[in-house]
Design a protein around this motif. Structure first.
Motif, PDB file in Angstrom:
ATOM      1  N   ASP A  74       0.803  -1.217   0.000  1.00 44.75           N
ATOM      2  CA  ASP A  74       0.000   0.000   0.000  1.00 44.75           C
ATOM      3  C   ASP A  74       0.840   1.273   0.000  1.00 44.75           C
ATOM      4  O   ASP A  74       0.311   2.366   0.170  1.00 44.75           O
ATOM      5  N   HIS A  80       1.109  -1.871  -5.172  1.00 41.76           N
ATOM      6  CA  HIS A  80      -0.220  -2.464  -4.969  1.00 41.76           C
ATOM      7  C   HIS A  80      -0.596  -3.335  -6.166  1.00 41.76           C
ATOM      8  O   HIS A  80      -1.008  -4.490  -6.019  1.00 41.76           O
ATOM      9  N   GLY A 139      -3.871   1.424  -2.675  1.00 42.31           N
ATOM     10  CA  GLY A 139      -2.959   1.717  -3.775  1.00 42.31           C
ATOM     11  C   GLY A 139      -3.600   2.467  -4.923  1.00 42.31           C
ATOM     12  O   GLY A 139      -3.021   2.523  -6.017  1.00 42.31           O
ATOM     13  N   PHE A 162      -0.916   5.397  -0.454  1.00 44.75           N
ATOM     14  CA  PHE A 162      -0.094   5.432  -1.667  1.00 44.75           C
ATOM     15  C   PHE A 162       0.306   6.854  -2.054  1.00 44.75           C
ATOM     16  O   PHE A 162       1.304   7.060  -2.738  1.00 44.75           O
TER      17      PHE A 162
END
Length: 231
Positions: A74, A80, A139, A162
């Motif tokens: 993440d 991700h 993500g 993210f």
């Protein structure tokens, strides 16, 4: 000190992702692939065991070559995608590019449903003058999900792992969320479903409230308990 703001986790707290079977059927339909119900059930079971659906079940086993990637998944959009595609590709699918189709599907607003009391609780917090934010290990940009389901108007800030390259339970993400609302940690309540990740807010001085990560139909009113923290 009175609670002046509430931070919410996303997946398993305000929203729940569709079932693995629904996710797979949507991907198959997008590619025009027809399978028997038995084949769909078999593949869905394998994908669920692999933990291939973000927001769904955790993998029963993370392959050694994906271990470090999984732990950091993440921290960026690229990590991700690589982590979840790596898990998905453990399962042979009718077409190789179906893995990518499925990954894209999980980010679609229609792949998510808000819990029945999510809008009500956000509206009541707004009416009470309480600031609200979302802080999520994720993500991709979840803002379109909130807009599509009518919750965005009741959220003041989004703090997404993210975008900050750091993930819960790291205090830096919670600190950024507090700063986004302009409030001190002691003035905030963190609401989430993950004792480890969301519980990290306590180290910063936030109060913490947990809900269970259950299917939408099985958790109709758990978020209403958040309102008791405002008394």
């Amino acid at each position: 000190m009175a609670i002046k703001g509430v931070l919410f986790d996303f997946s398993g707290t305000l929203f729940r992702v569709e079932s693995t079977g629904s996710w797979l059927r949507a991907g198959l339909a997008a590619r025009g692939i027809r399978l028997t119900e038995g084949e769909v059930a078999r593949l869905a079971g394998q994908l669920e065991a692999a933990g291939a659906l973000p927001g769904g079940a955790s993998p029963r086993r993370v392959p050694p070559d994906l271990g470090e990637l999984w732990e950091r998944r993440d921290e960026s959009a690229a990590l991700h995608r690589a982590a979840y595609l790596g898990l998905s590709r453990q399962v042979p699918l009718p077409e190789p590019d179906l893995h990518e189709v499925l990954y894209e599907r999980h980010m679609a607003p229609e792949a998510w449903r808000p819990y029945p009391d999510a809008l009500e609780v956000l509206e009541r917090l707004r009416a009470a003058g309480v600031a609200t934010g979302v802080v999520s290990n994720i993500g991709w940009d979840l803002r379109p999900v909130f807009r599509a389901h009518g919750l965005d108007a009741h959220v003041d800030t989004y703090t997404l792992s993210f975008e900050h390259e750091v993930q819960k339970p790291d205090a830096r993400l919670f600190r950024a969320a507090c700063a986004g609302l302009g409030l001190a940690p002691a003035e905030l309540l963190m609401v989430g479903d993950d004792r480890r990740a969301d519980g990290g807010a306590a180290a910063l001085g936030c109060a913490v409230h947990f809900v269970d990560h259950l299917p939408v139909a099985e958790r109709p009113g758990a978020l209403r308990a958040v309102l008791a923290h405002l008394d």
